[in-house]
Motif scaffolding. Structure first.
Motif, short mmCIF file in Angstrom:
data_model
loop_
_atom_site.label_atom_id
_atom_site.label_comp_id
_atom_site.label_asym_id
_atom_site.label_seq_id
_atom_site.Cartn_x
_atom_site.Cartn_y
_atom_site.Cartn_z
N LYS A 51 0.83 -1.20 0.00
CA LYS A 51 0.00 0.00 0.00
C LYS A 51 0.86 1.26 0.00
O LYS A 51 0.57 2.23 -0.71
CB LYS A 51 -0.93 -0.02 1.21
N ASN A 53 3.91 1.55 -1.19
CA ASN A 53 4.55 1.66 -2.50
C ASN A 53 3.59 2.23 -3.53
O ASN A 53 3.99 3.04 -4.37
CB ASN A 53 5.08 0.31 -2.97
N ARG A 54 2.34 1.82 -3.48
CA ARG A 54 1.34 2.36 -4.41
C ARG A 54 1.12 3.84 -4.13
O ARG A 54 0.93 4.63 -5.06
CB ARG A 54 0.03 1.60 -4.29
N TRP A 55 1.13 4.25 -2.86
CA TRP A 55 0.94 5.64 -2.51
C TRP A 55 2.11 6.48 -3.04
O TRP A 55 1.91 7.57 -3.57
CB TRP A 55 0.80 5.79 -1.01
N ASP A 57 4.00 5.76 -5.57
CA ASP A 57 3.93 5.77 -7.04
C ASP A 57 2.99 6.85 -7.55
O ASP A 57 3.18 7.39 -8.63
CB ASP A 57 3.51 4.41 -7.58
N LYS A 58 1.96 7.18 -6.76
CA LYS A 58 1.01 8.21 -7.17
C LYS A 58 1.63 9.61 -7.11
O LYS A 58 1.19 10.51 -7.78
CB LYS A 58 -0.24 8.16 -6.29
N LEU A 59 2.65 9.78 -6.28
CA LEU A 59 3.29 11.09 -6.16
C LEU A 59 4.09 11.33 -7.38
O LEU A 59 4.40 11.83 -8.18
CB LEU A 59 4.20 11.16 -4.94
#
Length: 59
Positions: A51, A53-55, A57-59
């Motif tokens: 979770k 890492n996905r957050w 990646d959004k940045l």
């Protein structure tokens, strides 16, 4: 050594000496429970890392 390990050693000794007539899965139940808890903790840790890492990646 934790409580589960101490209980397991005591239960195995009692089983081998004939003090208790439990089946072996009951004798090893403290260790089975401990392993299950460790697996659940690791699943939550892995999910949290995924979770995060996905957050990032959004940045």
């Amino acid at each position: 050594m934790g409580l589960c390990e101490v209980l397991t050693i005591i239960f195995v000794i009692c089983k081998l000496l004939g003090i208790v007539a439990w089946s072996w899965w009951i004798v090893f139940l403290p260790e089975i429970i401990a392993v299950a808890i460790y697996i659940i903790i690791w699943i939550f840790r892995i999910a949290r890392v995924i979770k995060a890492n996905r957050w990032f990646d959004k940045l």
